[in-house]
Enzyme design. Structure first.
Site, PDB file in Angstrom:
ATOM      1  N   ARG A   1       0.794  -1.166  -0.058  1.00 57.59           N
ATOM      2  CA  ARG A   1      -0.021  -0.144   0.046  1.00 57.59           C
ATOM      3  C   ARG A   1       0.788   1.284  -0.073  1.00 57.59           C
ATOM      4  O   ARG A   1       0.829   2.107  -0.742  1.00 57.59           O
ATOM      5  CB  ARG A   1      -1.012  -0.002   1.222  1.00 57.59           C
TER       6      ARG A   1
ATOM      7  N   HIS B   1       3.207   6.087  -2.344  1.00 53.91           N
ATOM      8  CA  HIS B   1       4.348   7.013  -2.201  1.00 53.91           C
ATOM      9  C   HIS B   1       5.322   6.742  -3.311  1.00 53.91           C
ATOM     10  O   HIS B   1       6.097   7.647  -3.648  1.00 53.91           O
ATOM     11  CB  HIS B   1       5.111   6.796  -0.953  1.00 53.91           C
TER      12      HIS B   1
END
Length: 116
Positions: free
Chosen positions: A75, A80
């Site tokens: 995730r 990111h």
């Protein structure tokens, strides 16, 4: 507003089902539809990782066969390091890793175990 563990498990199961449906689109010929399916799959994988990070220690411990840290870590990569995400890796995750996750959380719910 905080979501209950039951709701988070339902979020995981709903997102897995969506990923399963959307991955079939990746073999199509319409590049716009493929792009949308990739985006939708990535979003649902983010939901799975976020929901998994909020499960109780009891739920996680009941399913040691699941790579919980990797789910949460994936995730973070999607959010990111989005620029380095390879669709082949995403397809592999959807096809090979999500079915055992669905089985585990579904089994947890069906077992009637108390979910705090």
């Amino acid at each position: 507003m905080s979501r209950s563990v039951e709701q988070r498990i339902e979020d995981i199961l709903d997102s897995i089902e969506r990923c399963r449906r959307y991955v079939a689109v990746l073999d199509g010929s319409d590049s716009d539809v493929i792009d949308m399916a990739e985006d939708a799959i990535e979003r649902n994988l983010q939901i799975i990782g976020e929901a998994a990070s909020h499960l109780t220690a009891e739920v996680v411990a009941a399913h040691p066969e699941i790579a919980w840290p990797q789910i949460r870590g994936f995730r973070n990569i999607l959010v990111h390091q989005y620029f380095g995400v390879d669709i082949a890796v995403i397809r592999d995750v959807v096809e090979n890793y999500l079915p055992p996750l669905a089985d585990a959380v579904r089994q947890h719910v069906e077992s009637g175990e108390d979910v705090p």
